[in-house]
Scaffold this active site. Sequence first.
Site, PDB file in Angstrom:
ATOM      1  N   LYS A   1       6.221  -6.543   7.343  1.00 25.97           N
ATOM      2  CA  LYS A   1       5.915  -5.865   8.823  1.00 25.97           C
ATOM      3  C   LYS A   1       5.366  -6.943   9.678  1.00 25.97           C
ATOM      4  O   LYS A   1       5.219  -8.332   9.110  1.00 25.97           O
ATOM      5  CB  LYS A   1       4.866  -4.804   8.823  1.00 25.97           C
ATOM      6  CG  LYS A   1       3.496  -5.359   8.506  1.00 25.97           C
ATOM      7  CD  LYS A   1       2.437  -4.311   8.777  1.00 25.97           C
ATOM      8  CE  LYS A   1       1.052  -4.992   8.601  1.00 25.97           C
ATOM      9  NZ  LYS A   1       0.102  -3.985   8.963  1.00 25.97           N
TER      10      LYS A   1
ATOM     11  N   CYS B   1       0.842  -1.194  -0.067  1.00 29.74           N
ATOM     12  CA  CYS B   1      -0.094   0.021   0.030  1.00 29.74           C
ATOM     13  C   CYS B   1       0.777   1.361  -0.057  1.00 29.74           C
ATOM     14  O   CYS B   1       1.003   1.929  -0.826  1.00 29.74           O
ATOM     15  CB  CYS B   1      -0.979  -0.053   1.098  1.00 29.74           C
ATOM     16  SG  CYS B   1      -1.996  -1.409   1.209  1.00 29.74           S
TER      17      CYS B   1
HETATM   18  C1  UGA Z   1      -1.564   0.523   5.504  1.00 33.63           C
HETATM   19  C2  UGA Z   1      -2.466   1.585   6.258  1.00 33.63           C
HETATM   20  O1  UGA Z   1      -2.009   1.597   7.714  1.00 33.63           O
HETATM   21  C3  UGA Z   1      -3.917   1.200   6.251  1.00 33.63           C
HETATM   22  O2  UGA Z   1      -4.649   2.090   7.378  1.00 33.63           O
HETATM   23  C4  UGA Z   1      -4.470   1.094   5.113  1.00 33.63           C
HETATM   24  O3  UGA Z   1      -5.845   0.683   4.856  1.00 33.63           O
HETATM   25  C5  UGA Z   1      -3.568   0.066   4.248  1.00 33.63           C
HETATM   26  O4  UGA Z   1      -2.133   0.299   4.274  1.00 33.63           O
HETATM   27  C6  UGA Z   1      -3.968  -0.038   2.822  1.00 33.63           C
HETATM   28  O5  UGA Z   1      -3.978   1.022   2.187  1.00 33.63           O
HETATM   29  O6  UGA Z   1      -4.771  -1.070   2.355  1.00 33.63           O
HETATM   30  P1  UGA Z   1      -0.572  -1.862   5.699  1.00 33.63           P
HETATM   31  O7  UGA Z   1       0.153  -1.845   4.530  1.00 33.63           O
HETATM   32  O8  UGA Z   1      -1.085  -3.171   6.196  1.00 33.63           O
HETATM   33  O9  UGA Z   1      -1.518  -0.780   6.002  1.00 33.63           O
HETATM   34  O10 UGA Z   1       0.638  -1.848   7.157  1.00 33.63           O
HETATM   35  P2  UGA Z   1       1.076  -0.525   7.915  1.00 33.63           P
HETATM   36  O11 UGA Z   1       0.714  -1.026   9.384  1.00 33.63           O
HETATM   37  O12 UGA Z   1       0.456   0.647   7.888  1.00 33.63           O
HETATM   38  O13 UGA Z   1       2.767  -0.604   7.882  1.00 33.63           O
HETATM   39  C7  UGA Z   1       3.075  -0.132   6.566  1.00 33.63           C
HETATM   40  C8  UGA Z   1       4.711  -0.185   6.474  1.00 33.63           C
HETATM   41  O14 UGA Z   1       5.184   0.863   7.462  1.00 33.63           O
HETATM   42  C9  UGA Z   1       5.388  -1.484   7.113  1.00 33.63           C
HETATM   43  O15 UGA Z   1       6.518  -1.674   6.403  1.00 33.63           O
HETATM   44  C10 UGA Z   1       5.814  -1.084   8.380  1.00 33.63           C
HETATM   45  O16 UGA Z   1       7.050  -1.862   9.027  1.00 33.63           O
HETATM   46  C11 UGA Z   1       6.200   0.554   8.183  1.00 33.63           C
HETATM   47  N1  UGA Z   1       6.030   1.272   9.424  1.00 33.63           N
HETATM   48  C12 UGA Z   1       4.954   1.578  10.331  1.00 33.63           C
HETATM   49  C13 UGA Z   1       7.385   1.976   9.995  1.00 33.63           C
HETATM   50  O17 UGA Z   1       8.356   1.733   9.330  1.00 33.63           O
HETATM   51  N2  UGA Z   1       7.114   2.644  11.084  1.00 33.63           N
HETATM   52  C14 UGA Z   1       5.963   2.834  11.877  1.00 33.63           C
HETATM   53  O18 UGA Z   1       6.092   3.553  12.733  1.00 33.63           O
HETATM   54  C15 UGA Z   1       4.699   2.324  11.368  1.00 33.63           C
END
Ligand code: UGA
Length: 461
Positions: free
Chosen positions: A324, A263
């Site tokens: 993640k 995403c």
């Molecule tokens: C993300 C959004 O959080 C959702 O709200 C959205 O619906 C979704 O995309 C989508 O568009 O379908 P997701 O891709 O499942 O969800 O994952 P996240 O939990 O947002 O993490 C995304 C990335 O950011 C991961 O690689 C994670 O490791 C990284 N991340 C997250 C960080 O490096 N630091 C943080 O503080 C949080």
Amino acid sequence: MNICVIGTGYVGLVGAAVFAGWGNKVVGVDIDVNKIAMIKKGRMPIFEPGLPQLVKKNINEKKLTFTTNLKEGIKDAEVVFICVGTPQDKFGGADLSAVWAVAQAIGKGMKEKDPYRVIVTKSTVPVGTNEEVAAIIKAAAPKGARFDVASNPEFLREGYSIEDMQNTDRTVIGSNSSAALKKLKELYSHLKSPIVECDLRSAEMVKYASNAFLATKISFINELAQLCERAKADVSVVAAGMGFDKRIGRAFLNAGIGFGGSCFPKDVSALFKTSTDQDYDFKLLRGVMEVNDMQKDYFVSKVLRVFGDNLHGVTLACLGLAFKENTDDVRESVAIRVARVLRGHGAALRVYDPEAAATAKAVLGDNQVYYAKDEYDALKGANAICILTEWNRFRNIDLGKAKNLLTGNHIFDGRNLLVGKDAEARGFVYHAVGKWTNGSEDLNGTTRGVLLNRKGNGSKR
Ligand code: UGA
């Protein structure tokens, strides 16, 4: 309410199961025959906590069925959700071919005498897409077919999507038709969180803006981590201190090796492309993408600083392969990218991920890679540990046991999971993101370990 959900990926399958759980009669549709056969047997095509149980329960209660026949699927549906993938195209925008194909098929599948329907896009689509969806359906449908389109973006995180859908912070429904808005409000009426009713284009934009803003928070903290490391401050403490301010919030301020997944990278890029198409240079987003790329290289450079550019003869234990925690998804996984680069420098890898070994193997292969049974198996004989995914269990790794299994003493913690002091006390040279540890090197090339005169710390291999 009779609902049809087209596309049984993360969004569609979870959506179908949750809608059924709310008491609706739901038909899930997918063109992938194997996938549908698998789901019908109760086997999930993705790892998502709670999903197999929810799907099974609703199939047994006859509230959830699946088919590969779209016409059949939409036959009795009052609301049809489009939940197909919109991957990145070669220009950095969203590839909408699946959305167009489904719109066409919906139009063709409708009958003139059918009751009124709402066609809702849940797939993440650029501003203006739903207007085209309406035009395509209208052109394909029999004259007089009654329908409206709406946009209802999802905000589900993989690994938590059932919980996120059931306890969403908000529901966004956009349509230029009051009848469509009314129908969707009815579907979501039991939720306690706010419903944002708006026009089609604003709803489409909310989704991109939300993901791009969260990605911006991550790139901000990652860039701040660079500064903290140089200024000898601790980025986790800074994030905690900032996070107490309600206007800022602590979420998505975890510094690391960058964001990945299916995403954020594609949505930031697509929003940037939309902006370029509108003759606007979205400078902030350009920075978000640049910082995200840099963060991965920065992590690799720390490993190379210790072992040299040529990693032949070096064995690295890589903990985590998924993009993640709590998922087996490796799409755009920074962990996989880092693993590839390290292997490219000649390193032998011993990798472990609690859920993503199979999906990772399909893209990473097994050349110079050993897929370990657990984290301790991965550490056996390795020269260093690289923590690449924020799985909670890695926080609790037994450092004493780890020390005995390793032949080296370096930990490169790409997710800041460990407590630096504990690792240092166990005799490790600990490298974190945005923290001044005994593995840190200042601008004069002096490590903190050397400054503190610690034995073995900061030493080359
Ligand atoms: C993300 C959004 O959080 C959702 O709200 C959205 O619906 C979704 O995309 C989508 O568009 O379908 P997701 O891709 O499942 O969800 O994952 P996240 O939990 O947002 O993490 C995304 C990335 O950011 C991961 O690689 C994670 O490791 C990284 N991340 C997250 C960080 O490096 N630091 C943080 O503080 C949080």
